[in-house]
Design an enzyme around this catalytic site. Structure first.
Site, mmCIF file in Angstrom:
data_model
loop_
_atom_site.group_PDB
_atom_site.id
_atom_site.type_symbol
_atom_site.label_atom_id
_atom_site.label_comp_id
_atom_site.label_asym_id
_atom_site.label_seq_id
_atom_site.Cartn_x
_atom_site.Cartn_y
_atom_site.Cartn_z
ATOM 1 N N HIS A 13 59.402 107.672 128.366
ATOM 2 C CA HIS A 13 60.041 107.526 127.196
ATOM 3 C C HIS A 13 61.628 108.444 127.201
ATOM 4 O O HIS A 13 61.303 109.642 127.239
ATOM 5 C CB HIS A 13 59.396 107.831 125.667
ATOM 6 C CG HIS A 13 59.672 107.474 124.681
ATOM 7 N ND1 HIS A 13 59.769 108.385 123.488
ATOM 8 C CD2 HIS A 13 60.615 106.414 124.026
ATOM 9 C CE1 HIS A 13 60.348 107.814 122.627
ATOM 10 N NE2 HIS A 13 60.862 106.564 122.750
ATOM 11 N N HIS A 55 70.049 108.237 121.248
ATOM 12 C CA HIS A 55 69.155 107.567 120.192
ATOM 13 C C HIS A 55 69.982 107.357 118.771
ATOM 14 O O HIS A 55 69.829 106.228 118.007
ATOM 15 C CB HIS A 55 67.794 108.340 120.159
ATOM 16 C CG HIS A 55 66.969 107.693 119.107
ATOM 17 N ND1 HIS A 55 67.115 108.385 117.885
ATOM 18 C CD2 HIS A 55 66.016 106.883 119.115
ATOM 19 C CE1 HIS A 55 65.850 107.535 117.296
ATOM 20 N NE2 HIS A 55 65.320 106.914 118.061
#
Length: 246
Positions: A13, A55
């Site tokens: 991730h 992000h």
């Protein structure tokens, strides 16, 4: 029957976003050092339309910049320090462009799951540009990237721009009509929060001819439960806890 799934089962991730600064080349290298051969990352657009990894909508959590990332050109973004927040050993680590990450993955034979992460209001533009760029960067590659998003508009734009690239609908809840939506968007997979997946939901996904992946699995007990269901992919932060060979 779903077609053969070309991606490794275990996916790191944001690179290895707990052991290194997330969404940086350094994080990918740390994940690779733990044996991972598949990675997930978040991609959005600079003010001048360059796809890059980040992000958040804003810069301050993971860089020394401040404000909305989408207001900065790529030339400006590329000069920010995206590593010092995580530790001195990563000082000076830059934000990578999608092109930089593609070279790393292609050069090492790694798979990539690109989460299309648009700044609000740019869903269609981000989906289109990321898909167009990915199609060029991975042209003739044996393993194309998987494009995923929580935003249906981004996936729809990606489908129009690069229909040959596989897509996945991201789910944080089982919203009404989620499975027909995934099929309408021509998705190859659904990537759901791991707590959403049980045998009934998994059966629905597979009966639709789709693959099922889960995020973000860091607990060994949950990993074991999902492994018994023969889940197709695990996205994890715990790259030092799970062997990607299992």
């Amino acid at each position: 029957m779903a077609p053969a799934w070309p991606y490794p089962r275990w996916i790191a991730h944001r690179g290895a976003g707990k052991l290194a600064p997330e969404n940086t080349l350094a994080a990918f290298r740390v994940g690779a050092s733990h044996g991972y051969r598949a990675f997930e990352c978040d991609v959005k657009l600079s003010a001048d339309g360059v796809p890059f990894l980040l992000h958040d909508e804003t810069l301050q959590r993971t860089t020394n910049g401040h404000g909305m990332a989408a207001r900065f050109s790529w030339s400006e973004l590329s000069r920010f320090d995206a590593g010092s927040w995580h530790g001195r050993g990563f000082a000076g680590e830059p934000l990578p462009s999608l092109e930089t990450i593609s070279r790393y993955c292609l050069g090492n034979g790694f798979a990539l799951n690109i989460e299309i992460k648009p700044t609000p209001g740019s869903e269609e533009q981000t989906g289109r540009i990321v898909a167009e760029r990915a199609a060029v960067l991975w042209r003739n590659a044996p393993q194309p990237p998987l494009l995923s998003s929580f935003q249906p508009a981004s996936l729809a734009a990606a489908m129009l721009a690069a229909p040959a690239l596989p897509r996945a609908l991201l789910l944080d809840a089982l919203h009404p009509g989620w499975l027909p939506l995934a099929r309408t968007l021509g998705c190859a997979a659904v990537v759901a929060a791991y707590s959403l997946i049980d045998i009934d939901v998994l059966t629905q996904i597979r009966d639709a001819g789709l693959r099922a992946l889960v995020y973000t699995v860091n607990d060994p007990a949950e990993a074991e439960r999902l492994a018994l269901l023969a889940i197709d992919g695990f996205i994890t932060d715990a790259v030092d806890r799970f062997s990607p060979g299992t």
